[in-house]
Design an enzyme around this catalytic site. Structure first.
Site, PDB file in Angstrom:
ATOM      1  N   ASP A 247       0.697  -1.171  -0.075  1.00 37.77           N
ATOM      2  CA  ASP A 247      -0.014  -0.186  -0.003  1.00 37.77           C
ATOM      3  C   ASP A 247       0.743   1.269   0.073  1.00 37.77           C
ATOM      4  OD1 ASP A 247      -2.914   1.195   0.738  1.00 37.77           O
ATOM      5  OD2 ASP A 247      -1.538   2.043   2.335  1.00 37.77           O
ATOM      6  N   GLU A 321       1.404  -0.766  -4.903  1.00 38.02           N
ATOM      7  CA  GLU A 321       0.498   0.318  -5.169  1.00 38.02           C
ATOM      8  C   GLU A 321       1.271   1.535  -5.457  1.00 38.02           C
ATOM      9  OE1 GLU A 321      -3.474   2.978  -3.770  1.00 38.02           O
ATOM     10  OE2 GLU A 321      -1.611   2.373  -2.456  1.00 38.02           O
TER      11      GLU A 321
HETATM   12  C1  GLC Z   1      -4.248   3.482  -0.395  1.00 39.05           C
HETATM   13  C2  GLC Z   1      -5.496   2.565  -0.160  1.00 39.05           C
HETATM   14  C3  GLC Z   1      -6.227   3.630   0.465  1.00 39.05           C
HETATM   15  C4  GLC Z   1      -5.702   4.015   1.719  1.00 39.05           C
HETATM   16  C5  GLC Z   1      -4.245   4.749   1.484  1.00 39.05           C
HETATM   17  C6  GLC Z   1      -3.740   5.004   2.849  1.00 39.05           C
HETATM   18  O1  GLC Z   1      -4.101   4.155  -1.371  1.00 39.05           O
HETATM   19  O2  GLC Z   1      -5.648   2.144  -1.329  1.00 39.05           O
HETATM   20  O3  GLC Z   1      -7.307   3.181   0.542  1.00 39.05           O
HETATM   21  O4  GLC Z   1      -6.711   5.204   2.093  1.00 39.05           O
HETATM   22  O5  GLC Z   1      -3.618   4.098   1.014  1.00 39.05           O
HETATM   23  O6  GLC Z   1      -3.418   3.695   3.534  1.00 39.05           O
END
Ligand code: GLC
Ligand code: MG
Length: 605
Positions: A247, A321
């Site tokens: 993440d 991500e």
């Molecule tokens: C990522 C997740 C999102 C979250 C953020 C902080 O972008 O997909 O849902 O709010 O990280 O953890």
């Protein structure tokens, strides 16, 4: 003597060369006369390389105990569904203990299952059953931050030895005009709005949070933090997890303060439509994409690969991500020194670079960009949506659902589906009163919250037309069920002769064909609005997708498209198409309605 030897050598060489040419000519003549070419040798793919990954938002997938909140037992009860759908791996958004400020992305205990989702035994059962069915289980790893309710944070706030610098702490910036004034250390803005700096009365210092106030950023300049993250990774891998979606990784590091302890400000973006509290008001050069983060990522990969080897596990995967530019995105795959990172960084181009306003050329350009910049020998991936963005029909059009799913499933590499995309789920309506998303609550108000809210993409999954769409026996659910569930639901789509689900299913089946697992691709815009993607592989049938992304009828000529030969038979078509599987097309003139998509089968090229 020397020249004599040379002549002899040359003669031998030329006999070999001429012989080889003659040999291959004979082979070519013979081969072209009657024998079909040899089928190519297909190297087996690793489990993840051609798979379909299905993202589950656990809170909204399936509630087994009637509390209106999805849970692990609910997921376990539906595992067979993934087999039928043709999904190879599930990725679950975070399931760990959390005060749920950001619905699990604020973890207070990284080693525990959140009580609303179940127990460790439920998790173990889920993994065991999934594996029995051949389904891999990918977890969400959140390295960037921990909840302010975590032991880590409490200890750090208390300055407990070993934890002092677990987070990013700073004194206020001195105010030259008034020494008693407490200024924030820098002008950095959180992703959810407002300063990244929050004052701790207890510690009399600011801590940094790139997301919500309750999500304090871990300090990856500290060895203890790095080590702890490795421990967390190992813990769940040993429990059978098949890998991680990692993440918010671009935010792992920030520019450190100078020797006086002063943090630099970000330059202003000049975007005059934003106020100083909104992300985008500044240009983020100090809080994202810092080069140090890649070193940490490469270390993670090495660590996981080593564990895998020591334990003789099947491949454990790491997916990043990363919303970043193409250069910084591709760097997650690996660097020029040969270090490797993610199995892939998620490809968010369908979310960030394309929309209902894009034409066929935009699609082709954006798809080619990924395939062009991806370093050699790596695997591509395609993502249509996730829990952070409006659902596909809102970003594109409802008549594009099947075409988009077809594109996702026919492009080379891994296809990622967010729960509900396979049935064409739309954004649910969530009133301001019912709004749960911290981003909407922080940045929005009653009039504009929908610009910020991620709730519409997170409403419960539509299983059937019963109470709460079959998601829960409870009529009241944590987010309201979208009111179109009577029309759009899985059970109805399984029964209907044609449906989004059936198109999806026929394509996951098609992905088993060597043409799709190993074949080459060709993509081009045939007109302003219609594109074609051809997948071909010597000796195997060719499959192509013709997709009108425009909002008007379009007519194309397929007779000059490379790699298409013989007649074109419809393999599957978007639900609103007049053509059905088995129809044969007239190549010279194919008229497509707005959003119409045809998947065609033709002879090997
Ligand atoms: C990522 C997740 C999102 C979250 C953020 C902080 O972008 O997909 O849902 O709010 O990280 O953890
Ligand atoms: Mg429940």
């Amino acid at each position: 003597m020397a020249s004599c030897l040379k002549i002899v050598l040359y003669s031998i060489l030329s006999i070999i060369v001429v012989g080889a040419i003659a040999g291959s000519l004979t082979w070519a003549i013979l081969a072209s006369r009657d024998d079909p070419p040899d089928p190519p040798e297909l190297i087996d793919l690793d489990w993840w390389e051609g798979t379909v990954i299905y993202q589950i938002y656990p809170r909204s997938f399936k509630d087994s105990d009637g509390d209106g909140i999805g849970d692990l037992k609910g997921i376990t009860s539906e595992l067979q569904h993934f087999v039928e759908t043709g999904v190879g791996a599930i990725w679950m958004s975070p399931i760990f203990t959390s005060p749920m400020v950001d619905f699990g992305y604020d973890i207070s205990n990284f080693y525990e299952i959140h009580y609303e989702y179940g127990t460790m035994a439920d998790f173990e059962e889920l993994v065991e059953k999934a594996h029995e069915l051949g389904i891999k289980v990918i977890l969400d790893l959140i390295p960037n931050h921990a909840s302010t309710e975590s032991e880590y944070f409490k200890r750090s706030e208390d300055m407990e030895p070993g934890y002092e610098d677990f987070f990013v702490w700073s004194d206020p910036r001195p105010d030259p005009e008034n020494s008693t004034n407490r200024l924030v250390p820098s002008n950095w803005i959180s992703q959810f709005g407002g300063s990244v700096w929050e004052w701790s009365e207890k510690r009399q210092q600011y801590y940094l949070h790139q997301f919500a106030i309750e999500q304090a950023d871990l300090n990856f300049r500290q060895e203890v933090v790095k080590q702890e993250m490795l421990n967390i990774m190992r813990f769940w891998l040993e429990k059978g997890a098949d890998g991680y979606r990692i993440d918010a990784i671009p935010h792992l590091f920030e520019t450190p303060p100078n020797s006086d302890g002063i943090y630099p400000d970000e330059p202003l973006s000049g975007n005059c439509f934003l106020n100083p509290d909104q992300p985008g008001y500044t240009t983020q050069i100090h809080v994202r994409d810092l080069i140090e983060l890649y070193d940490v990522f490469f270390e993670w990969r090495e660590y996981v690969d080593n564990l895998q080897q020591q334990n003789s596990w099947e491949t454990k995967v790491l997916f990043a991500e990363a919303y970043a530019n193409i250069t910084m995105t591709m760097l997650y795959y690996g660097d020029e020194a040969g270090r490797i990172g993610a199995h892939f960084p998620f490809n968010f181009d369908f979310i960030t670079s394309l929309s209902a306003r894009s034409n066929a050329r935009d699609f082709v350009y954006v798809i080619q960009r990924w395939l062009t910049y991806m370093p050699h020998g790596h695997v591509a991936n395609w993502v249509l949506g996730n829990h952070d963005n409006n659902r596909l029909p809102s970003r594109f059009r409802t008549d594009m659902v099947d075409g988009m799913n077809s594109l996702n499933l026919m492009l080379p590499g891994v296809a990622v589906t967010y729960q509900g995309e396979e049935i064409g789920m739309r954004d649910g309506f969530v009133s301001w009163e019912d709004t749960q998303d911290v981003n909407a609550i922080n940045q929005g108000n009653e009039d504009n919250y929908l610009e910020f809210s991620r709730d519409p993409a997170r409403t419960p999954y539509h299983w059937d037309s019963s109470t709460s769409a079959g998601f829960s026996t409870n009529i009241s659910t944590w987010l309201p069920v979208a009111n179109d569930y009577l029309v759009i639901n899985l059970a109805a789509q399984k029964l209907a002769p044609r449906s989004h689900y059936k198109v999806y299913q026929s394509l996951t089946k098609l992905r088993q064909e060597p043409t799709l697992t190993h074949g080459n691709y060709h993509i081009e815009a045939l007109t302003e609005n219609t594109l074609i993607l051809v997948r071909y592989l010597v000796t195997h049938d060719t499959y192509s997708l013709v997709f009108n992304v425009g909002n008007q009828t379009d007519t194309v000529n397929l007779s000059r498209v490379e790699y298409l030969s013989g007649s074109l038979d419809v393999y599957t078509s978007s639900v609103h198409s007049n053509r059905v599987a088995g129809d044969t097309l007239d190549l010279d003139e194919v008229t497509l309605q707005a959003g119409e998509a045809l998947v065609l089968k033709s002879a090997p090229t």
